[in-house]
Write a protein that holds these residues in place. Sequence first.
Motif: not given
Length: 522
Positions: A301-330
Amino acid sequence: MLELYDTTLRDGNQGEGVSFSVEDKLLIIKALDRLGIHYIEGGYPGSNPKDMEFFKGAKSLQLQQAVVVPFGSTRHPRYQPGEDPNLLALLDTGARTVTIFGKSWELHATDVLRVTAQENIELIESSVRFLVENGREVIYDAEHFFDGYDDQPDYALQTLKAAAQAGARCVVLCDTNGGRLPLEIQEGVRAVIAEIGLPVGIHTHNDAGMGVANAILAVQAGAAHVQGTFNGYGERCGNANLASIIPTLKLKLGIDCISGEGLNQLTETSRLISELANLPHDERQPYVGSSAFAHKGGMHIDAVRKNSRTFEHIDPELVGNEQRILISDQAGKSAILKKIERRYPNYDKNSPEVIALFDRLKEAENEGYQYEAADASFELLTRTLLDGYQPFFDLLGFRVIIEKVKDHGIRSEATIKVMAPDGEVEHTAADGDGPVNALDSALRKALERFYPSLQEVHLTDYKVRVLDTQAGTGAKVRVLIEASDGREYWGTVGVSENIIQASWEALTDSLEYKLYKDSRET
């Protein structure tokens, strides 16, 4: 240009648990046409009255580009082409393009059709020729081609040449059993292209988990026509998934098979088809699943906040999807900050508000709450802590009665009392199939007088998980609810030792979120 051929309504409809009504099929055709699919296989008119009814309805559709195609087989050995009910049914649809399949594997000719190898070739040639002479464009599906090519390559190629010489516009190589590997597919496609002077297509199944990979490698080998189904629906393990094939072709290989505007509708279309199939949407699907761009680990999460390309192979908006940040104990404070930064851009990890929210979430998760699938509950919690959000209604009390009468079923009734912000109290009761359904009905009955838009909301999923199994019937449970208003989906959570109380929490959050969402849009 590469042709996209969708067979969700025929091959996909043969999948276990999948069934589309005529009305469903017409809605899906319009969605696929908007998306930019070139050919849509509508069904098998020779097999059942429902498909004949469908083709009548499809004639009235005003489509932008898609061609609706009926599907059938080569003639039966005991009929001449002009007498064959299957071929005549294809003509009766009035469709200008038709698809027929024939046997490419001598094993199927002798053991299934009970004809000689040469008689099978005559069936293919005469069937294609009959349709062409009657003014139809023919797409020929070479069933079991790759198994036949592996067994007797010369014979498999002869069957294709028979279709080509009879006037087929395109020959489609089918891995019908779904067991071939990518390099085998690639070798077969190249061999056919070298021998056949027609466009070559690919149709793969997923029995070895290779459906999408096989389709992609076929295109790289020169295939100009790709068949598949949305969400991978189909017999056994399903067909190659067009929701994965299309963005891979366009975004990874640079093949202009669909417009950018169409690609942006991919996730919406995939979800619509899941809904009409009355099946849960596979959230782990590549590109179009809600987990496709979801991040849980704190370092990720810290990495994608700085640059989404670090853990996303495409921009999710290109396919009508969206990035999600999961709130958990991790997840740490970076995860929370990423989750709220659009609405609270001036906060950082050390802001007192972020620290307070972090501490509250850790406390809630220790109690058993989980917000990974409950974004709506998280949003309401955040608004309450950071903005002093006030709910649209207050619960004054509820009661649930479950009654079992001898020789009759179980009866559930819920009575509820709620107060609107102006102080007006509504006291209602409702029956239900069970206690949770009765509560839901009573709550809606009480609130819809104040908030008519709640009539749009329906529950799409309900899950219960026991959190401490050793506690037996006194265990704490977590209830997750997914709801939709026909435009968006959202999840809510409730936790308690009492399943009714946990369900109540998730239910009220679900309706509260709808009201909050509507107020934000006005």
